[in-house]
Design a protein around this motif. Structure first.
Motif, PDB file in Angstrom:
ATOM      1  N   THR A  60       1.317   5.522   8.709  1.00 42.26           N
ATOM      2  CA  THR A  60       0.491   6.729   8.739  1.00 42.26           C
ATOM      3  C   THR A  60      -0.976   6.397   8.954  1.00 42.26           C
ATOM      4  N   PHE A  63      -0.823   6.855  -4.661  1.00 32.48           N
ATOM      5  CA  PHE A  63      -1.446   7.565  -3.541  1.00 32.48           C
ATOM      6  C   PHE A  63      -0.478   7.821  -2.391  1.00 32.48           C
ATOM      7  N   VAL A  64       0.688   7.188  -2.478  1.00 30.28           N
ATOM      8  CA  VAL A  64       1.699   7.412  -1.451  1.00 30.28           C
ATOM      9  C   VAL A  64       2.997   7.735  -2.176  1.00 30.28           C
ATOM     10  N   TYR A  83      -3.108   7.094   5.856  1.00 24.83           N
ATOM     11  CA  TYR A  83      -3.791   8.370   5.762  1.00 24.83           C
ATOM     12  C   TYR A  83      -4.325   8.681   4.361  1.00 24.83           C
ATOM     13  N   PRO A  84      -3.568   8.340   3.311  1.00 24.39           N
ATOM     14  CA  PRO A  84      -4.095   8.603   1.967  1.00 24.39           C
ATOM     15  C   PRO A  84      -5.452   7.945   1.715  1.00 24.39           C
ATOM     16  N   ARG A  85      -5.728   6.888   2.435  1.00 22.28           N
ATOM     17  CA  ARG A  85      -7.046   6.270   2.265  1.00 22.28           C
ATOM     18  C   ARG A  85      -8.141   7.174   2.827  1.00 22.28           C
ATOM     19  N   ASP A 130      -2.179  15.491  14.657  1.00 26.07           N
ATOM     20  CA  ASP A 130      -3.398  16.145  14.189  1.00 26.07           C
ATOM     21  C   ASP A 130      -4.518  15.892  15.191  1.00 26.07           C
ATOM     22  N   GLU A 160       0.838  -1.204   0.000  1.00 24.46           N
ATOM     23  CA  GLU A 160       0.000   0.000   0.000  1.00 24.46           C
ATOM     24  C   GLU A 160       0.869   1.248   0.000  1.00 24.46           C
ATOM     25  N   ALA A 176      -4.886  -0.669   5.303  1.00 21.88           N
ATOM     26  CA  ALA A 176      -4.569  -1.819   4.454  1.00 21.88           C
ATOM     27  C   ALA A 176      -4.385  -3.075   5.297  1.00 21.88           C
ATOM     28  N   GLN A 230      -7.849  10.409   2.881  1.00 27.98           N
ATOM     29  CA  GLN A 230      -7.933  11.494   1.909  1.00 27.98           C
ATOM     30  C   GLN A 230      -8.886  11.130   0.780  1.00 27.98           C
ATOM     31  N   ARG A 231      -8.759   9.907   0.321  1.00 28.17           N
ATOM     32  CA  ARG A 231      -9.611   9.485  -0.797  1.00 28.17           C
ATOM     33  C   ARG A 231     -11.048   9.262  -0.344  1.00 28.17           C
ATOM     34  N   VAL A 283      -0.475  10.844  13.833  1.00 25.48           N
ATOM     35  CA  VAL A 283       0.829  11.485  13.808  1.00 25.48           C
ATOM     36  C   VAL A 283       1.353  11.384  12.383  1.00 25.48           C
ATOM     37  N   SER A 284       1.643  12.524  11.794  1.00 27.55           N
ATOM     38  CA  SER A 284       2.027  12.516  10.386  1.00 27.55           C
ATOM     39  C   SER A 284       3.539  12.379  10.251  1.00 27.55           C
ATOM     40  N   GLN A 285       3.976  12.191   9.049  1.00 29.21           N
ATOM     41  CA  GLN A 285       5.406  12.209   8.762  1.00 29.21           C
ATOM     42  C   GLN A 285       5.540  12.735   7.352  1.00 29.21           C
ATOM     43  N   ILE A 286       6.111  13.917   7.228  1.00 30.30           N
ATOM     44  CA  ILE A 286       6.266  14.514   5.903  1.00 30.30           C
ATOM     45  C   ILE A 286       7.703  14.285   5.481  1.00 30.30           C
TER      46      ILE A 286
END
Lengths: 204, 772, 269
Positions: C165, C152-153, C168-170, C104, C21, C193, C172-173, C110-113
C-alpha cells in the motif's frame, strides 16, 4: 355452481382491517425484537461522572482526551493520566465509584473500560483531521457524552461485537452522527464537504 | 368478521409486511454482512503512544531503533525494529536480521521462560527456580574446584571483547580453569596479521572513501564486518552516469558482490591470496608501487633469510599464478595497473564465503599489497582503529595451573571453541566434566556442528545460558534463560574491518520474558554463589554496573545508554605508527619469528618448528606473506569437488538464528519443496557427474554430509558445489525448524597454517545422486 | 518510487521491513511461492551467460500502483490525466467486482480494503506484476508473537487479497502530525518502510510530479525504466540501472533464443 355460490360468504370490508392490525403488530414486533435480540449489555467496570470532571478541568474534553505530539489521539486516558490529579493515596471526593477507582490506582492496573465509539480495527479515524483541521466539535459525533453524570450501560451487537453507538440508537438507524457512526455517515459528510473519499483515507 | 383462512392470510400478510416495515430484516442483513468481515480470531493490535528508543543489535552491529507502543491495557511493547539514522556507521539502514528481531523476541514457543532441568535419560525438562538452578551449577563448579579439577570445567562464549565475555573469562579464571573459548572470527586473524606486520592489532578498511576496491574472496555484500556499514560505503560507490568507485571482486562464484562489482575476476577457490601476491609482483615489475615500501623491514633479505621481494621474484610468476587461479593474465595486469593508478585504492581481505576467520597468510598478502599501494593510514586505505577506551573489569587474576585444552602447543594461541572441543573430545591432555555454553548455540553453529554436538553429548554436565530453546539448549542438562538484546543489557565492540572504533550498548527496552536474566547477571549470581575468588573477581551488583564501570571513559553512562553507541569521530589518517620490533612496516615479521623461535633454536630446528605449525613453505616463507595451497585441494579422489558456502543476509548473520521472515523470503534456489535445502552447481560439472537440476544429491565430506536438491547455476565455478548457510534448524518453532540442512554438519574444519585458527572456507566433497 | 537496481544487493531488508510494518504472517511452509505472501518480493534475474560471464541483478517488486493510460515516455504520458476509462485503467481496480480496491487521484496510490474483499482473486489474475496475494490460510501466529504487531495496519484473515500500500498508514500518521502542527507533509515525513530500511539506499520515495522531490529528478534519467512499460499500465515504480541487459529484460525485450534458454535453465529467475 349453485352450491358453490351458496357457500360464498358475504365478506365485510372490515376483514382488511386485519391486514392493518397484522401490519402494525408485525412492525411493532420487529421494532421490539430487533434491539432485544441483537444487543446485549455489558456493565462498565466503574462509574464515571464526565460532568463532574469537566467542572474540574480547564481545557474541556482535551484535558484528558489529548492529542499526542505525533498528532495521534490518545482516546481513553490510561491510568497514568488519572494520576496527574489523583496523585495522593486518598480519594479526592467521596463517591463509591472513586473508592472502586482507588483500587485500580493502587494496583496500577488498567481500567477495562468498554469503549462506546470503538470502530472496527480496519478503520483509521483521524481526530486531528476532524477536530483540528476541520474544526469540528467533539459533540458532532460524540453527542453530549461529555455532559453526562454517569456512564450509560455499554451495549454491543451480539452478531458483530461492535458497540451499539456505531449503528445508532434510533429505531431505524437513519440518523447521522452523533447518533450513528457508520461508514455511510463518514462518506456522506465527506461527500457533502468535498473531502477525498478514497478508501485509504479512512482504512488501514 | 369470522376468523377463517382468508382473514388469517390477510393478518399474516399484514404481519409479514409489518415485519418488513420494521428494521428487523435490513438490520439483520446489514449485521450479517458486517459479521462476515468480523474476524474475531485475527489479532487486533492495541494502539497507544509511539516512542522510539535507540539501541544497537550486538549480533549485526547495526544501530537500531525500537519502535515502542505504550498501550493503555497491554502496556509497553515493541512493534518494530528500525534503523537509527544517527548511528555513524549504519545510518538508518538495517539488514533482515535486525528488522525481524521481534520474531525471536516475542515467540513464546521458542523462548526459555524459566530455568529448566533436563533428565538425560528421558529428555524430559522440568521447571526449577533460579536459586535451585544456581545451586546446581555453583555446586558442580565448587565441587570440581575443591577436587582440584577446576580445569575440567570449560565455558564457551561468542565474543571475548563484550562485557559478558570478559565476565565469563574472569569467572572461569578465578575458578581456576584456563578453558574459556570463543567463536573464531576474522577479527582474530586480522589482529594477528596486523600485529605481525604493523604492530597494530586493530586494522580497518576505509571503504567509504576508497575509489578502487579489490576484494579478495570476501563477501563484502553478503557478510562482512557490520553489514549495514559496508552497504552504506557501497551505496557511495555507485552513481549515475558513472560510478564513484571501481569495485573488483575476486572469487569463484557469481555472488551478489561479484555481480554488483564493476569487474568480477573468477578465480579457483582458495587462490585469492596468490592473486594478491601476483598483483604485488606485477606492481613491482611495472614499477608502479609506492617506493616508501622499500624501506620496510624484510623488503630485502634479512639475516640470511629471504625477503618479500626475493620471495615474489622466486615463487610468484604472474603467468603461473594466472593459470593456477584460472584468471586471464592480461585482465589481471590491466586491473593491477588501474589499482596502482587509482588515487584511493584499497585491497580488502576478510571472512571467507563460508564465514570462517580467513587465512593468516592471505591476510598478510593483502596487507602487503596495500603497503605496495602505499595506502596505509591514507583516506580510502588501510587505517588503524583507535582502541576502544574500555576499562578492565578488575585486576589481573592468577593464571590457572593447568594448561588450556586448546592452543598450548602453539607459540601464540587464540582460544577458540573448535580447538577446545577437539582437544576435549580427544581427552588430550584431559577431558571435560562441565561445559557452560554462554549463548552462541554452538551445537548448531559449530563451526563443525557434529563435533560440538558430540562435545555436548559426552560432557557429563552441560549448562546452556540462552534466550531460546535452541539446539544447544535441547542438549543441555540445565537451561538458564537469558534476555533477548531488546530486553536486557549488553554491549558489542568494533566490527571487523571497520575504519573507526565503535562501541554499541543495548539496554532493556521492553519487559523481559518471565524469568529471563541478562547472561551477565547470571554469571554474577554464579560468582556470588561460588564466593571466594570468583566473587572477588566480579564484584558487581549487576551487568549494568559492570557496563557502567567498563565504559566510564565514554562519558555519562545513562546518556551513553540512551545514545546507544560511542564511536571514533573520524579514521586515524596520517602516518601509521608501526609498533613492530623494527619500528617499521615488517614484510618479514620479526614478531612472528621471535614467537616461533622462542620454542625452537635457529636453522634446522626453526624449519622443523615452522613445519610442525603446518607451514609447508618452511622457515624461508613462514614469516613472509606467502601463498599455500588450501588443504581442501589435498582431499584426494574420494572427495573430488570443493564445497563452499553461498552466504546471504537472508539466511544468517552471526550466531543468531534465521528468523521466520528470513525463511519466508528465501528463493527456491535456496529452499524448496517445503524442507529441501538447494545446492548450486555449474551445469557443466553436473553434466560430467550425470546429475540434473532437481535431483536429490548427497554432499559428503570426510567430516559429515548433507542431502539437498540440486540446482544448476551458470555463475557457479566448475568443480564446486555451493551450499546456503544457516538453514537446517531443529528448533525455533514450526516456521523455522526442519527446513533444509545445516552446512556446518558437512564442513571439515582444518587448522590454518601458523595461526592455528580453525578454517573451513573450502571442504573437499563428493556429490552423488540419491533417491528422495 | 525509484529503485536503483545497481545498488540493490538482494539482502531482503526491504522485504522484511515491509512485512514487519504491515503485519504479514509466516506460514509453516513458505516455499510454495504461489501461496506465500510478500508484499515486496525481491526477484533475482541473471544475464543467462555461462561461467565466468554470469551476472545477477535483483528486482525488489512492490505494488506498482498503476495509473493506467497510454504508454509513453515518463516525461509525457504520465503527467497527463487520461480521462477515457477505456484507455486509463489500473488493471486490478478495473476488474474488482466489490470495489475493494480503488485508485486515489490525490495520492496516486492503489488501495486494497481487505475487509471489503470477497476473495474472487480476479485482481490477482489481472495484475501483470504478481503484486497481489491471496490469503489462502489464516496466519498461524506463534504464541506471543501478536505482541509485536503494529496497530497501524489491520491484520487480515484468510480468503482476502492483500498487497503493498506504499505504507499508506504512514501517510495517515504524517498527515495527523501535519494537521496538529499546521504544516504540510514534507518529503521526508512520509517514507515507506522499505525505503527507510534499505541499507544501500537503493530505494527513493516521493511524489513523482513534485519537482522538489528527489524522485522527480531521478525518473528523468536515461537509465530509468519501468517494468513491462509497453503494456501501458503506467506504473509509479521506476527502476534504474546502467546495465543494458537489466533494462532489456525489464520490458520483455527477450530475444527468442534467450527466452528458450531462460525457460530451460529453470529456477534462476
Amino acid at each position: 355452481m349453485a352450491t358453490h355460490q351458496q357457500g360464498k360468504k358475504q365478506r365485510s370490508r372490515a376483514d382488511w382491517l386485519l391486514l392493518v392490525v397484522g401490519l402494525i403488530l408485525g412492525s411493532a414486533f420487529g421494532f421490539w425484537i430487533t434491539p432485544t435480540i441483537l444487543y446485549a449489555e455489558k456493565p462498565q467496570p466503574l462509574q464515571f461522572n464526565h460532568k463532574l470532571h469537566m467542572e474540574q478541568v480547564d481545557n474541556g474534553c482535551k484535558s484528558c482526551h489529548k492529542f499526542r505530539e505525533d498528532g495521534s489521539f490518545s482516546g481513553i486516558p490510561g491510568i497514568k493520566s488519572c494520576k496527574n490529579c489523583h496523585s495522593g493515596d486518598e480519594p479526592l471526593g467521596n463517591t463509591p465509584a472513586e473508592k472502586e477507582f482507588m483500587k485500580f490506582l493502587k494496583a496500577d492496573k488498567p481500567i477495562p473500560w468498554q469503549v462506546y465509539a470503538r470502530q472496527a480495527d480496519n478503520v483509521f479515524f483521524s481526530h486531528a483531521a476532524h477536530a483540528e483541521n476541520a474544526g469540528l466539535e467533539c459533540t458532532r459525533c460524540h453527542g453530549k457524552h461529555g455532559e453526562s453524570d454517569k456512564l450509560r450501560p455499554y451495549e454491543y451487537n451480539r452478531l458483530t461485537g461492535y458497540s451499539r453507538d456505531i449503528w445508532g440508537r434510533g429505531p431505524i438507524g437513519l440518523a447521522g452522527p452523533p447518533d450513528r457512526m457508520k461508514m455511510d455517515d463518514c462518506a456522506k459528510c465527506h461527500r457533502d464537504n468535498g473531502v477525498n473519499q478514497a478508501c485509504f483515507v479512512c482504512h488501514k | 368478521m369470522d376468523w377463517d383462512r382468508r382473514t388469517f392470510v390477510k393478518f399474516a400478510v399484514g404481519a409479514v409486511l409489518g415485519v418488513h416495515a420494521s428494521p428487523l430484516i435490513p438490520k439483520f442483513m446489514d449485521d450479517t454482512a458486517i459479521w462476515t468481515q468480523n474476524w474475531n480470531w485475527v489479532p487486533v493490535p492495541e494502539d497507544g503512544a509511539v516512542a522510539y528508543a535507540k539501541t544497537v543489535n550486538p549480533h549485526t552491529g547495526t544501530g537500531a531503533m525500537a519502535k515502542l507502543i505504550d498501550g493503555r491495557v497491554e502496556g509497553l511493547r515493541a512493534i518494530r525494529v528500525e534503523g537509527n539514522p544517527d548511528h555513524p556507521l549504519s545510518r538508518g539502514g538495517v539488514v533482515p536480521a535486525d528488522a525481524s528481531a521481534l520474531q525471536l523476541l516475542y515467540n513464546n514457543e521458542t523462548r526459555v521462560a524459566k530455568p529448566l532441568l533436563r533428565n538425560r535419560a528421558t529428555g524430559v525438562m522440568t521447571q526449577i527456580t533460579w536459586p535451585q538452578a544456581l545451586d546446581l551449577v555453583g555446586g558442580n563448579l565448587a565441587e570440581l574446584a575443591q577436587k582440584g579439577q577446576a580445569h575440567q570445567a570449560a565455558a564457551l562464549g561468542t565474543d571475548p571483547s563484550s562485557t559478558t565475555g570478559q565476565m565469563l573469562m574472569r569467572l572461569m579464571q578465578a575458578l581456576g580453569s584456563p578453558n574459556v573459548a570463543f567463536t573464531p572470527t576474522p577479527r582474530e586473524t586480522m589482529a594477528l596479521a596486523g600485529l605481525f606486520m604493523t604492530g597494530q592489532p586493530f586494522l580497518g578498511f576505509d571503504l567509504a572513501n576508497a575509489n578502487f576496491i579489490v576484494s579478495f574472496g570476501t563477501p563484502l555484500l553478503e557478510g562482512f564486518g557490520a553489514p549495514v556499514a559496508v552497504r552504506k560505503a557501497f551505496a557511495g560507490w555507485r552513481g549515475y552516469p558513472k560510478n564513484q568507485a571501481y569495485l573488483v571482486q575476486i572469487e569463484p562464484r557469481a555472488s551478489v558482490t561479484a555481480s554488483q562489482a564493476d569487474q568480477w575476476i573468477a578465480c579457483k577457490p582458495g587462490s585469492e591470496g596468490a592473486v594478491a601476491l601476483a598483483m604485488c609482483r606485477i606492481m613491482i615489475e611495472e614499477g608502479v608501487y609506492d617506493r616508501a615500501v622499500e624501506s620496510a623491514y624484510g623488503w630485502n633479505d634479512v639475516d640470511g633469510m629471504m625477503g618479500f621481494k626475493s620471495y615474489l621474484m622466486k615463487s610468484i610468476d604472474r603467468a603461473k599464478v594466472a593459470s593456477l587461479a584460472g584468471v586471464s593474465l592480461p585482465k589481471l595486469v590491466k586491473m593491477t595497473l588501474a589499482f596502482a593508478k587509482a588515487d584511493r585504492a584499497v585491497a580488502v581481505c576478510g571472512p571467507g564465503n563460508s564465514g570462517d576467520p580467513g587465512r593468516l597468510y592471505d591476510f598478510m598478502s593483502v596487507l602487503a599489497l596495500n603497503a605496495l599501494k602505499g595506502n596505509l593510514g591514507k583516506p580510502g586505505g588501510v587505517v588503524a582503529q583507535q582502541p576502544l577506551p574500555l576499562k578492565s573489569l578488575g585486576g589481573a587474576l592468577p593464571e590457572p595451573k593447568q594448561p588450556p585444552l586448546a592452543g598450548s602447543d602453539r607459540p601464540f594461541s587464540v582460544n577458540n571453541v573448535h580447538d577446545l572441543a577437539e582437544a576435549a573430545l580427544a581427552g588430550k591432555p584431559y577431558g571435560l566434566k562441565t561445559l557452560i555454553l554462554c549463548g552462541g548455540n554452538f551445537v548448531f553453529n559449530g563451526p563443525q556442528a557434529n563435533l560440538m554436538h558430540d562435545l555436548a553429548r559426552k560432557t557429563p554436565f552441560v549448562v546452556a545460558i540462552t534466550p531460546y530453546m535452541d539446539e544447544s539448549a535441547a542438549m543441555a542438562d540445565l537451561v538458564l534463560p537469558s534476555t533477548h538484546w531488546l530486553e536486557g543489557w549488553g554491549d558489542s565492540t568494533t566490527s571487523f574491518g571497520s575504519p573507526v572504533a565503535c562501541y554499541g550498548l543495548h539496554r532493556p527496552l521492553v519487559k523481559a520474558v518471565a524469568e529471563a536474566k541478562d547472561a551477565g547477571d547470571t554469571l554474577l549470581a554464579l560468582a556470588q554463589r561460588l564466593g571466594g575468588p570468583a566473587a572477588a573477581a566480579l564484584p558487581y551488583k549487576n551487568l549494568a554496573e559492570a557496563l557502567a564501570k567498563r565504559s566510564q571513559a565514554m562519558g555519562d553512562f545513562k546518556k551513553l545508554a540512551e545514545t546507544s553507541y560511542w564511536a571514533q569521530k573520524r579514521p586515524a589518517y596520517g602516518q601509521m605508527r608501526f609498533n613492530t620490533p623494527s619500528g617499521r612496516l615488517e614484510l618479514f615479521s620479526r614478531t612472528l619469528r621471535q614467537l616461533v623461535s622462542k620454542g625452537a633454536g635457529g636453522g634446522q630446528d626453526l624449519d622443523k618448528a615452522v613445519r610442525a605449525l603446518g607451514v609447508k613453505g618452511g622457515a624461508q616463507a613462514a614469516f613472509l606473506p606467502h601463498w599455500e595451497e588450501p588443504a581442501a585441494y589435498a582431499e584426494g579422489a574420494a572427495y573430488p569437488l570443493i564445497m563452499q558456502a553461498a552466504p546471504s543476509l537472508r539466511t544468517t548473520w552471526g550466531d543468531e538464528a534465521i528468523t521466520p521472515y528470513m525463511v519466508k523470503i528465501l528463493p527456491d534456489t535456496v529452499l524448496a519443496n517445503a524442507d529441501k535445502l538447494v545446492v548450486e552447481m555449474n551445469p557443466a560439472t553436473a553434466r560430467d557427474l550425470h546429475l540434473y537440476a532437481g535431483d536429490m544429491v548427497l554432499v559428503e565430506s570426510s567430516a559429515g554430509s548433507l542431502t539437498a536438491k540440486l540446482t544448476l547455476y551458470a555463475g557457479a565455478a566448475p568443480g564446486m558445489v555451493f551450499v546456503p548457510l544457516g538453514l537446517g534448524h531443529q528448533a525455533f518453532g514450526f516456521q523455522v525448524a526442519k527446513k533444509g540442512m545445516n552446512f556446518n554438519r558437512a564442513v571439515k574444519v582444518t587448522s590454518d597454517p601458523m595461526s592455528g585458527m580453525p578454517i573451513w572456507e573450502l571442504t573437499g566433497v563428493s556429490v552423488k545422486k540419491v533417491r528422495g | 518510487m525509484v529503485i536503483d537496481v545497481d545498488k540493490c544487493t538482494g539482502c531482503g531488508a526491504c522485504s522484511v521491513a515491509c512485512m514487519s510494518e504491515n503485519n504479514v504472517g509466516v506460514l509453516e511452509d513458505e516455499t510454495e511461492k504461489i501461496r506465500s505472501i510478500t508484499w515486496l518480493r525481491v526477484y533475482q534475474i541473471d544475464n543467462g551467460k555461462a561461467f565466468p560471464e554470469t551476472e545477477v541483478a535483483f528486482f525488489p517488486r512492490p505494488c506498482m500502483h498503476c495509473q493506467g493510460g497510454a504508454s509513453g515516455s515518463p516525461g509525457q504520458a504520465f503527467f497527463q490525466e487520461d480521462t477515457d476509462p477505456q484507455e486509463a485503467h489500473t488493471p486490478c481496480v478495473s476488474v474488482c467486482p466489490a470495489i475493494a480496491t480503488d485508485y486515489d487521484d490525490a495520492t496516486g496510490i492503489v488501495s486494497q480494503i481487505t475487509s471489503r474483499c470477497i476473495g474472487c482473486r480476479y485482481c490477482v489474475a489481472a495484475c501483470p506484476y504478481h503484486a497481489r496475494y491471496f490469503n489462502w490460510y489464516d496466519v498461524p501466529w506463534p504464541q506471543g508473537t501478536p505482541r509485536g504487531l503494529s496497530p497501524f495496519v489491520s491484520p487480515r484473515m484468510r480468503g482476502v487479497v492483500e498487497k503493498c500500500t506504499f505504507c499508506y498508514p504512514r501517510l495517515q500518521r504524517a498527515k495527523n502530525k501535519a494537521f496538529l502542527g499546521g504544516g504540510k507533509v514534507g518529503e521526508m515525513d512520509y517514507q515507506t518502510a522499505c525505503t527507510e530500511a534499505c541499507p544501500s539506499g537503493a530505494i527513493t520515495f516521493g511524489q513523482l510530479q513534485n519537482p522538489a522531490h528527489k524522485v522527480h529528478k531521478l525518473i528523468q534519467s536515461e537509465f530509468a525504466f519501468r517494468l513491462l512499460e509497453k503494456m501501458g499500465t503506467n506504473p509509479k515504480v521506476y527502476y534504474m540501472s546502467k546495465r543494458k541487459w537489466v533494462r532489456m529484460m525489464a520490458d520483455n525485450h527477450l530475444s527468442q533464443a534467450k527466452a528458450t534458454q531462460a525457460a530451460a535453465s529453470g529456477g534462476h529467475k
